[in-house]
Design an enzyme around this catalytic site. Structure first.
Site, short mmCIF file in Angstrom:
data_model
loop_
_atom_site.label_atom_id
_atom_site.label_comp_id
_atom_site.label_asym_id
_atom_site.label_seq_id
_atom_site.Cartn_x
_atom_site.Cartn_y
_atom_site.Cartn_z
N ASP A 155 50.38 51.07 27.60
CA ASP A 155 50.76 50.22 28.74
C ASP A 155 50.93 51.07 30.00
OD1 ASP A 155 51.98 48.39 30.49
OD2 ASP A 155 52.94 47.34 28.83
N HIS A 185 48.98 46.66 28.61
CA HIS A 185 49.98 45.68 29.03
C HIS A 185 49.69 44.29 28.44
CE1 HIS A 185 53.39 44.59 31.42
NE2 HIS A 185 52.72 43.72 32.17
N SER A 203 56.36 40.86 30.10
CA SER A 203 56.46 41.58 31.37
C SER A 203 57.64 41.06 32.18
CB SER A 203 55.14 41.46 32.13
OG SER A 203 55.06 42.38 33.18
#
Length: 270
Positions: free
Chosen positions: A222, A250, A98
């Protein structure tokens, strides 16, 4: 083994260093708003396979110092450089999830020292939010709401974020644990990193500078960093391979942890 590394005269970051005598090293950069503890399900297994696993709690998060400033990608990548230099690391695999993926990209584009391979997991790049020339990110209003709620009701914001993080069902105790990691961050760090997503933190030119082998792992479900971001990364990075995770959101390192660990090991050893 855990210890602190000084990255500025008044800032230290926490480093978890597992299996330090092994020369196959992976440096883990966590995503917002967690800590290196997010990689628990990698740290449980990879040292058994002969890997040295180094997890960095980014400044403002986890067990690291929490200064009021320094949450742009340049400063955060400088912190990574300080750790790599302090530990005299060479020929490592740098893994970023991320926002940690964004920091890893900036590090490779600016420095690259000590890193021979890159792994991007649900990376927030080239842009987390939609822009006129990049329609695939989150609406800017979604990030504005995150910042607003961080200042008004951070526990609710973290709870809402946790609800969209994973694809598969998670238990209430696991959800509580994940929530607790976000609470360990400073509220000002939480808001400041989110603010960088909507200001000037774009990584289009950084991606084009990456010349090392790169593995892109991304969940097709995601909801934070849409799968189109991974496709943009694959297009921009010359020596890259994209592996979709069909049953992941995610948090792909947990949603499909066995596949995640297997693909990571395969990439490092090939």
């Amino acid at each position: 083994m855990g210890y602190y590394v000084k990255v500025e005269s008044n800032v230290k970051v926490y480093v978890e260093d597992l299996n330090p005598l092994c020369n196959k090293t992976i440096v883990f950069l966590h995503g917002w708003p967690g800590s290196s503890e997010l990689f628990e399900y990698q740290f449980n297994k990879l040292p058994e396979k002969g890997f040295r696993c180094i997890g960095i709690d980014m400044r403002g998060f986890g067990r690291s110092d929490k200064p009021f400033t320094g949450y742009d990608y340049d400063t955060l990548s400088n912190d990574v450089r300080a750790v790599i230099e302090a530990l005299r690391l060479k020929d490592v695999t740098l893994l970023g999830h991320s926002t940690g993926g964004s920091i890893a990209i900036r590090y490779i584009a600016k420095y690259g020292q000590g890193v021979s391979k890159l792994v991007l997991c649900a990376a927030a790049a080239p842009s987390l939010i939609k822009r006129p020339y990049f329609p695939y990110g989150l609406p800017r209003e979604a990030v504005d709401n995150i910042i607003s709620e961080t200042y008004s009701d951070r526990p609710k914001m973290l709870s809402d974020f946790g609800d969209m993080f994973f694809f598969k069902h998670i238990t209430k105790p696991f959800s509580d644990w994940f929530f607790s990691l976000g609470l360990k961050a400073a509220s000002w760090a939480t808001a400041s990193v989110a603010r960088t997503w909507i200001e000037d933190e774009k990584l289009f030119s950084d991606l084009e500078k990456i010349q090392i082998p790169t593995l892109i792992l991304h969940g097709i479900h995601d909801k934070v960093c849409r799968f189109q971001l991974a496709e943009a990364q694959k297009k921009a990075i010359k020596h890259s391979k994209l592996i979709p995770f069909e049953f992941s959101g995610h948090g792909l390192f947990y949603d499909q942890q066995e596949k995640f660990n297997r693909e990571l090991i395969k990439f490092i050893e090939e």
